[in-house]
Design a protein around this motif. Sequence first.
Motif, PDB file in Angstrom:
ATOM      1  N   ARG A 745       1.243  -1.160  -0.150  1.00 25.81           N
ATOM      2  CA  ARG A 745       0.507  -0.285  -0.123  1.00 25.81           C
ATOM      3  C   ARG A 745       0.917   1.690   0.309  1.00 25.81           C
ATOM      4  N   PRO A 746       0.617   2.665  -0.446  1.00 20.24           N
ATOM      5  CA  PRO A 746       1.205   3.702  -0.656  1.00 20.24           C
ATOM      6  C   PRO A 746       1.165   3.924   0.832  1.00 20.24           C
ATOM      7  N   VAL A 747       2.290   4.593   0.843  1.00 21.63           N
ATOM      8  CA  VAL A 747       2.452   5.540   2.301  1.00 21.63           C
ATOM      9  C   VAL A 747       3.716   7.512   1.808  1.00 21.63           C
ATOM     10  N   VAL A 748       2.544   7.264   2.147  1.00 21.34           N
ATOM     11  CA  VAL A 748       3.487   9.259   1.598  1.00 21.34           C
ATOM     12  C   VAL A 748       4.321   9.847   2.857  1.00 21.34           C
ATOM     13  N   ALA A 749       5.931   9.602   2.387  1.00 22.58           N
ATOM     14  CA  ALA A 749       6.750   9.282   3.245  1.00 22.58           C
ATOM     15  C   ALA A 749       7.458  10.598   4.104  1.00 22.58           C
ATOM     16  N   GLU A 750       7.493  11.386   2.670  1.00 17.75           N
ATOM     17  CA  GLU A 750       8.142  12.698   2.953  1.00 17.75           C
ATOM     18  C   GLU A 750       7.381  13.611   2.502  1.00 17.75           C
ATOM     19  N   LEU A 751       6.541  15.427   2.988  1.00 16.33           N
ATOM     20  CA  LEU A 751       6.291  16.371   2.549  1.00 16.33           C
ATOM     21  C   LEU A 751       6.789  17.338   2.950  1.00 16.33           C
ATOM     22  N   ALA A 752       7.300  17.749   1.775  1.00 13.75           N
ATOM     23  CA  ALA A 752       8.360  19.148   2.726  1.00 13.75           C
ATOM     24  C   ALA A 752       7.995  20.853   1.507  1.00 13.75           C
ATOM     25  N   ALA A 753       9.180  21.776   2.438  1.00 12.76           N
ATOM     26  CA  ALA A 753       8.163  23.260   2.288  1.00 12.76           C
ATOM     27  C   ALA A 753       9.830  23.383   1.652  1.00 12.76           C
ATOM     28  N   SER A 754      10.175  24.783   0.949  1.00 19.50           N
ATOM     29  CA  SER A 754      11.171  25.114   0.324  1.00 19.50           C
ATOM     30  C   SER A 754      10.894  26.301  -0.299  1.00 19.50           C
ATOM     31  N   PRO A 761       4.719  37.626   1.103  1.00 20.10           N
ATOM     32  CA  PRO A 761       4.258  37.720   0.642  1.00 20.10           C
ATOM     33  C   PRO A 761       4.447  38.309  -1.086  1.00 20.10           C
ATOM     34  N   GLY A 762       4.602  37.831  -1.524  1.00 17.26           N
ATOM     35  CA  GLY A 762       4.974  38.366  -2.839  1.00 17.26           C
ATOM     36  C   GLY A 762       6.194  37.422  -3.608  1.00 17.26           C
ATOM     37  N   GLY A 763       6.448  36.144  -2.455  1.00 17.51           N
ATOM     38  CA  GLY A 763       7.647  35.326  -2.420  1.00 17.51           C
ATOM     39  C   GLY A 763       6.745  34.137  -2.912  1.00 17.51           C
ATOM     40  N   ASN A 764       8.288  32.843  -3.865  1.00 23.89           N
ATOM     41  CA  ASN A 764       8.097  31.535  -4.362  1.00 23.89           C
ATOM     42  C   ASN A 764       8.753  30.751  -2.974  1.00 23.89           C
ATOM     43  N   PHE A 765       7.407  29.792  -2.927  1.00 30.44           N
ATOM     44  CA  PHE A 765       7.775  28.729  -2.179  1.00 30.44           C
ATOM     45  C   PHE A 765       7.353  27.513  -3.520  1.00 30.44           C
ATOM     46  N   VAL A 801       4.545  27.788  -6.042  1.00 29.17           N
ATOM     47  CA  VAL A 801       3.960  28.789  -6.467  1.00 29.17           C
ATOM     48  C   VAL A 801       5.059  30.180  -6.709  1.00 29.17           C
ATOM     49  N   ALA A 802       4.700  31.104  -6.762  1.00 26.38           N
ATOM     50  CA  ALA A 802       5.231  31.418  -7.162  1.00 26.38           C
ATOM     51  C   ALA A 802       4.234  32.894  -7.197  1.00 26.38           C
ATOM     52  N   GLY A 803       5.097  34.141  -6.508  1.00 25.46           N
ATOM     53  CA  GLY A 803       4.707  35.105  -6.384  1.00 25.46           C
ATOM     54  C   GLY A 803       3.586  35.112  -4.932  1.00 25.46           C
ATOM     55  N   ALA A 804       3.403  34.620  -4.240  1.00 23.12           N
ATOM     56  CA  ALA A 804       2.208  33.799  -2.734  1.00 23.12           C
ATOM     57  C   ALA A 804       1.690  35.514  -2.653  1.00 23.12           C
ATOM     58  N   GLY A 921       8.913  32.507   5.583  1.00 22.30           N
ATOM     59  CA  GLY A 921       8.805  33.753   5.761  1.00 22.30           C
ATOM     60  C   GLY A 921       9.826  34.276   6.337  1.00 22.30           C
ATOM     61  N   GLY A 922       9.860  35.586   6.835  1.00 21.31           N
ATOM     62  CA  GLY A 922      10.689  35.965   7.436  1.00 21.31           C
ATOM     63  C   GLY A 922      10.543  35.945   8.934  1.00 21.31           C
ATOM     64  N   GLY A 923      11.365  36.959  10.157  1.00 19.48           N
ATOM     65  CA  GLY A 923      11.596  36.315  11.400  1.00 19.48           C
ATOM     66  C   GLY A 923      10.262  36.929  12.155  1.00 19.48           C
TER      67      GLY A 923
END
Length: 924
Positions: A745-754, A761-765, A801-804, A921-923
């Motif tokens: 059966r399938p397992v989502v082994a990894e879900l990551a953000a970059s 706002p306006g940035g990419n992720f 996503v480009a231009g969040a 995003g920023g701090g």
Amino acid sequence: MPGPSPGLRRALLCLWAALGLGLFGLSAVSQEPFWADLQPRVAFVERGGSLWLNCSTNCPRPERGGLETSLRRNGTQRGLRWLARQLVDIREPETQPVCFFRCARRTLQARGLIRTFQRPDRVELMPLPPWQPVGENFTLSCRVPGAGPRASLTLTLLRGAQELIRRSFAGEPPRARGAVLTATVLARREDHGANFSCRAELDLRPHGLGLFENSSAPRELRTFSLSPDPPRLTAPRLLEVGSERPVSCALDGLFPASEARVYLALGDQNLSPDVTLDGDALVATATATASAEQEGARQLVCNVTLGGEDRETRENVTIYSFPAPLLTLSEPSVSEGQMVTVTCAAVAQALVTLEGVPAAVPGQPAQLQLNATENDDRRNFFCDATLDVDGETLIKNRSAALRVLYAPRLDDSDCPRSWTWPEGPEQTLRCEARGNPEPSVHCARSDGGAVLALGLLGPITRALSGTYRCKAANDQGEAVKDVTLTVEYAPALDSVGCPERITWLEGTEASLSCVAHGVPPPDVICMRSGELAAVIEGLLRVTREHAGTYRCEATNPRGSAAKNVAITVEYGPRFEEPSCPSNWTWVEGSGHLFPCEVDGKPQPSVKCVGSGDATEGVLLPLAPPDPSPRAPRIPRVLAPGIYVCNATNRHGSVAKTVVVSAESPPEMDESTCPSHQTWLEGTEASALACAARGRPSPGVLCSREGTPWPEQQRVSREDAGIYHCVATNAHGTDSRTVTVGVEYRPVVAELAASPPGGVRPGGNFTLTCRAEAWPPAQISWRAPPGALNIGLSSNNSTLSVAGAMGSHGGEYECAATNAHGRHARRITVRVAGPWLWVAVGGAAGGAALLAAGAGLAFYVQSTACKKGEYNVQEAESSGEAVCLNGAGGGAGGAAGAEGGPEAAGGTAESPHCPLIRVTLGGGS
């Protein structure tokens, strides 16, 4: 007038140089003493040559001057302070000319030295002896008259190119001329034919001249060796007038033998011998012929000459005359009963003997008379004569034969009454009769049949047997005799009297008899081969044991004959259980046919036909009794059941019932044992799905790398691989290779953000989702409502996503789906102010997103997950995370987490789905 010679020019040049030096000296130092000079001071001149001498001084005004010498002068030239004079025909070995000048009441002098040399134009080697004995010394003397000076002379004596002795005359007085070199040399065999010479060398190179050489004419030396022993003469002591006898003369130790001369003579007769050489030996042979003029004592002379020496041998030979005696018969041919007189006579001084009876005195004849009988025919009479010559008794004889004429006689010794001959080899038939003249003999059968070829070599055949009448006849009469000829021959066994093959029938009576031909009549015995005592005689009751090969042998005194007789015993057909079984199992594919061999002679024909319901009328294929290229076709399918076999030959028939059963070896194919099989992870698998066809039913055993497959095993991914399955029964084995694949059966082994640090706002992720599944899972995404401008990769594993904007904030879900189920993980995005917060949750747990400040907040709470449960419906309808076996976490999902259950990694026992928060995003 011709100009001055080169010698004069040189003398004048020296003079002017001396004057110049003198003037220079006077001008430089007025007190320097005066001198006189002679040039050249030392000179070598060839004997008879000429030389210019220059006499000069440095005296300014010499009163007088001159050149004193005993040598002849040819011309003189003068100056104020010089004098040049040419000396000619210089022959003195050594002379000292004096140059003088009178100056200031003083006498100035200069002395010179002139030496002559003479080339070695004459080099003479004294003559050698014409023949030189080997082992003795001889003298070599070389003379070079007039050459010199002797101190510069070297003489060398040579044998061919080999130097024997070399002598230099250095140290001799300068006036010495000419030289002689003498040496004593031992003569050797190898010196024969060698050339000896003398070489003279006049070396004037130290005096500025050259090397003058000359050699004498070569002289050949001839050496020899002659044995002191006299020649060996071989000759007869007595030689009869008119006869020829060989004589020879031999001598060893000759060198060179080819130069030797041989004289061989008998009295005054030169025998002109033939000479044969063998190394250092010679043999001279000749033929001596005596004539009447030489009768008496003579000398045989052999003389061998070599190197002026000779060796001689003489032998006495007596030449005599002794004719053979004369023997006469009064009648050389007489009839039986007539008188014959025999006379023997010889020359004077010879004593004759007739038939062993000597004459009374020498010189008288001897006589004999006889009455001629048959026994005197071809009788030889002998007459001997003896003569004494030089103490040796010589004997000569003569014989004569008497012929007596008489009528023929046929004796049993020469013409036997009974002849017995063996047939075959060639023989000469003889029936000889005595008689003179020689009788003619003729033998023929009384009935006028065959005639014997008497005295001729011919083959003896049995057709010559019979009685013949032989008749001998000559001009003195005839004789008659009857003779019997018997031809014997070895036995013969032909096919008529003794056939090669005989056939008997079992149970009947028969006898073995062979008739042979031969003279004398042969005896015949027949016995079984290999059994010497088993002689076949009389009438027999035929059994099978009588079959075999018998040896029949016929014998008589002329030989024997043997023959093999093959007896065949025939009988009706009969079945035997081992060779034709009542129960037979046919194995499919074995290539075997039913073996049914029947005993019988001649060989019976066999046919097996089915008699049951399934086999009615079916013909059972039979194996041939012997391998044959035309063997019957092997059936692929054979019907089991009951068959009746019939065997028939010319002596009867017989039947037998046979029960046939059919079996087959194991067989596996794709339908019974698929080569590719798939299992599901987590299920229970008792064995591979492999079966085999065959009778009896085969057993199947599967193994992986030699390890058998265990029973009741739960499937894991490690079970995937290649397995070897073998099916076995009593008729063989069959095997297959099976490839096993394990799906899960399938397992989502990894879900990551970059990027992990966030985006304003306006940035990419970018969100990345990685799933583990087999077959590979299909990836799908669920985004917040209103989120636009979302990009997906080709396999949907990446969302970008480009231009969040604010609408991109919210919950994102990645779901992996294959044929065995679905698994999803979520990530929550809150857009407020400059920071973007992201929380990641698995399907096994929940998470709550708490809001603070003026930003936008979302939360995600995991629903309770039951252990081992997979609920796709729930994840899709409620928007809550669903996890399978609590495995919602992964290494990738933990990146950038602030804390929570998944940060430490989830386990299969976790009852809740873990919460992962990621800040973008920023701090703050």
